[in-house]
Write an enzyme that holds these catalytic residues in place. Structure first.
Site, PDB file in Angstrom:
ATOM      1  N   LYS A  93       3.072  66.990  59.900  1.00  0.00           N
ATOM      2  CA  LYS A  93       2.652  66.701  61.271  1.00  0.00           C
ATOM      3  C   LYS A  93       3.390  67.595  62.264  1.00  0.00           C
ATOM      4  CE  LYS A  93       1.993  62.410  62.423  1.00  0.00           C
ATOM      5  NZ  LYS A  93       2.206  60.991  62.817  1.00  0.00           N
ATOM      6  N   HIS A 117       3.530  48.315  25.517  1.00  0.00           N
ATOM      7  CA  HIS A 117       4.437  48.794  24.484  1.00  0.00           C
ATOM      8  C   HIS A 117       5.760  49.268  25.074  1.00  0.00           C
ATOM      9  CE1 HIS A 117       1.453  48.639  21.179  1.00  0.00           C
ATOM     10  NE2 HIS A 117       0.592  48.809  22.162  1.00  0.00           N
ATOM     11  N   GLY A 131       2.606  58.017  57.941  1.00  0.00           N
ATOM     12  CA  GLY A 131       2.553  58.875  56.764  1.00  0.00           C
ATOM     13  C   GLY A 131       1.923  58.217  55.561  1.00  0.00           C
ATOM     14  N   ARG A 132       2.252  56.948  55.323  1.00  0.00           N
ATOM     15  CA  ARG A 132       1.733  56.275  54.136  1.00  0.00           C
ATOM     16  C   ARG A 132       0.283  55.847  54.292  1.00  0.00           C
ATOM     17  NH1 ARG A 132       5.814  53.973  56.577  1.00  0.00           N
ATOM     18  NH2 ARG A 132       5.814  51.851  57.414  1.00  0.00           N
ATOM     19  N   LYS A 192      18.509  61.655  55.602  1.00  0.00           N
ATOM     20  CA  LYS A 192      18.068  62.995  55.992  1.00  0.00           C
ATOM     21  C   LYS A 192      19.128  63.690  56.843  1.00  0.00           C
ATOM     22  CE  LYS A 192      13.090  62.006  56.088  1.00  0.00           C
ATOM     23  NZ  LYS A 192      11.876  61.955  56.942  1.00  0.00           N
ATOM     24  N   GLU A 203      11.562  69.412  53.344  1.00  0.00           N
ATOM     25  CA  GLU A 203      11.073  69.619  51.980  1.00  0.00           C
ATOM     26  C   GLU A 203       9.750  70.394  51.974  1.00  0.00           C
ATOM     27  OE1 GLU A 203      13.216  65.589  52.160  1.00  0.00           O
ATOM     28  OE2 GLU A 203      11.763  66.705  53.371  1.00  0.00           O
ATOM     29  N   GLU A 207       8.156  50.788  51.848  1.00  0.00           N
ATOM     30  CA  GLU A 207       8.507  51.457  53.094  1.00  0.00           C
ATOM     31  C   GLU A 207       8.028  50.637  54.289  1.00  0.00           C
ATOM     32  OE1 GLU A 207       8.954  55.987  53.630  1.00  0.00           O
ATOM     33  OE2 GLU A 207       6.973  55.558  54.467  1.00  0.00           O
TER      34      GLU A 207
END
Length: 557
Positions: free
Chosen positions: A215, A394, A277-278, A522, A221, A363
């Site tokens: 954005k 399993h 964001g999510r 951060k 990152e 979050e």
């Protein structure tokens, strides 16, 4: 910091409320009831505790709840003002109070196109403009009209993002792989150089298109990976700075930074500060999805989500799927002490859904302070985890069946397979159906003894095995079934979980739309990065962090 936390006043209004107190009394009176007993007393329990919306079926009959339990839970939701907050959500009020923002991901999939206001302005025209722009761009790339710097058509898309701008598109593209075109799609999020290096090693600079999703176009990152991809591109034969524009597009609001990177701002796709964001897969961040499965399938995804939005907005609590899922979660977290929620898809293409919901839920509701700034006095968001169903059987299902914790689980399945192998599909379905029954039923000492006797096991050996083979069952599950994993049905499922999370946040009185907890890490990472790269101590740290920094320096090649 500890002194500040101790000074935050505790909020006990919820636990002292009439609805909460009624639930507490009800829990004490019914906590030992077995789900099997509930089925025994209600021959039509499945019919009474299941709902269908569109092509989705929710069976919530295998839960430790009666009609009375649900009525009390609905009272709690009404007491919390869920109906009013739901209206605020859809009308564009700024329910993200700490950031003074609307929360309008529902507007992004508003296929009715009814006006939705934010700060008094209808957002639908700008949303439709971006959708039209994405359609035009994607059709040029998918048709081969868009050419790379050597005149070749694009074959590979690399989405560069982090968090929601990676998890969302990656999950959707993986789920909708049967609807994919000839284009390959890859996702880069990890700042560990191994991921981007491995992906780039199999690509050609002539036929690769990179989408940088940030954005602000400053996310560390994402920009680190984007610059690495740009450097790789320019390191190839016959590439120039001018060629960057033919191989990079952006999803951002920072046109100056996008242009400085070398991207033509005509190929920049905007979104808004009211898109968390999510929730961003519904916005221009979904560009990689559109390139992979096509705009028409993306519209189907939006339409499925809009269908669930309408259901959530209009249905009374008693027939409202997201509300029912939400209050069931509150029941287990706050009264049974459940600390986690398992998501178990019995559909290989939904393999990334648990990871996606980890972010969406944790979050959002991983909060210990109310909207009013008081410390909560009750549990909030559970730990969400899971894996593909058959693989999980399993691996960790042993704990679900015989562990010491109550772990509510959502089982998700498609009736129709994306393949023609019916035998495989039947095995998958039989395990899906059997596991929820086994978790509910358990195996009594009598049943276990009879089974061992029928196998010819001696009484002495049987006595030794009995405690290990017995388990109580009574583990709660929801079964969420669709006819087939289509874009439309997938949109409905994702929206269903979004609204479940919203309702739980309202009941717990937390802001589900900020994420201040990620900011400190951060900030400190920037300080540590300076020290690692300079080799100098510049900031104060605890002895552990300082020792680790020194260890990293000493052991680098």
């Amino acid at each position: 910091m500890r002194l500040v936390r101790q000074a935050i006043q505790k909020d006990e209004k919820l636990i002292n409320s009439p609805a909460w107190q009624a639930l507490t009394k009800h829990y004490e009176e019914n906590k030992s009831v077995h789900i099997l007993d509930l089925f025994a007393t209600d021959p039509k329990r499945f019919e009474n505790f299941s709902l269908q919306q569109g092509n989705l079926l929710l069976d919530y009959s295998k839960n430790r709840v009666s009609k009375e339990t649900l009525a009390l839970l609905f009272d709690l939701a009404k007491q919390a003002g869920v109906e009013d907050w739901r209206e605020k959500l859809f009308s564009g009020e700024k329910i993200n109070t700490t950031e003074d923002r609307s929360v309008l991901h529902t507007a992004l999939r508003n296929r009715s196109n009814k006006p939705v206001l934010s700060d008094g302005e209808d957002v639908m025209p700008s949303i439709n403009d971006v959708l039209d722009k994405m359609r035009g761009f994607s059709e040029r790339v998918r048709s081969g009209e868009w050419k790379g710097h050597t005149g070749k058509a694009i074959t590979d898309i690399v989405n560069i993002g982090i968090g929601g701008s990676d998890l969302g598109p990656d999950m959707i593209c993986t789920a909708l792989q049967p609807y994919a075109s000839h284009l390959n799609v890859h996702f880069v999020s990890n700042v560990d150089a191994m991921q981007v290096t491995q992906i780039l090693s199999g690509l050609s600079s002539e036929t690769t298109l990179f989408i940088v999703a940030s954005k602000t176009f400053t996310t560390q990152e994402t920009l680190t990976n984007a610059k690495t991809c740009r450097a790789w591109f320019l390191d190839q034969d016959a590439t120039t700075e001018q060629d960057v524009a033919k191989h990079f597009a952006a999803v951002s609001t920072n046109s100056d930074a996008v242009s400085a990177f070398g991207i033509d701002t005509d190929n920049m796709f905007s979104f808004w500060d009211w898109v968390g964001g999510r929730y961003s897969l519904w916005s221009a961040v979904g560009l990689s999805i559109i390139l992979y499965v096509g705009m028409d399938n993306y519209i189907e995804l939006l339409s499925g989500a809009h269908d669930m939005d309408t259901h959530f907005a209009e249905q009374p609590f008693e027939t409202n799927i997201p509300v029912i899922l939400a209050v069931l979660g509150v029941w287990y977290v706050n009264f049974y002490g459940a600390e986690s929620q398992a998501v178990l898809p019995y559909d290989h293409n939904l393999g990334l859904l648990p990871a996606y919901l980890e972010q969406a839920d944790m979050e959002s509701n991983g909060k210990s302070v109310t909207r009013d700034g008081a410390a909560v006095s009750y549990g909030t968001g559970p730990i969400v985890w899971g894996a593909e169903g058959i693989n999980g059987q399993h691996a960790f299902y042993q704990l679900l069946h015989q562990g010491t914790r109550i772990i509510p689980a959502d089982f998700i399945a498609s009736v129709q397979s994306q393949t023609d192998n019916q035998h495989h599909s039947d095995i998958l379905a039989s395990n899906f159906l059997a596991q929820t029954e086994a978790l509910m039923r358990g195996r009594s000492l009598e049943e276990t003894a009879q089974e061992l006797e029928s196998q010819g096991v001696s009484k002495e050996e049987a006595a030794m095995r009995l405690p290990h083979m017995y388990f109580e069952g009574n583990q709660p599950t929801n079964s969420i079934v669709m006819d087939k994993l289509t874009p439309y049905n997938l949109g409905s499922i994702v929206a269903m979980y979004e609204h479940k999370i919203f309702v739980q946040g309202i009941i717990w009185n937390v802001n589900s739309y900020d994420q201040w907890g990620v900011e400190l890490g951060k900030k400190l990472a920037k300080n540590v990065l300076q020290e690692l790269e300079s080799g100098e101590d510049k900031f104060d740290h605890d002895s552990s962090t300082q020792g680790l920094i020194s260890w990293f320096r000493q052991h680098r090649k």
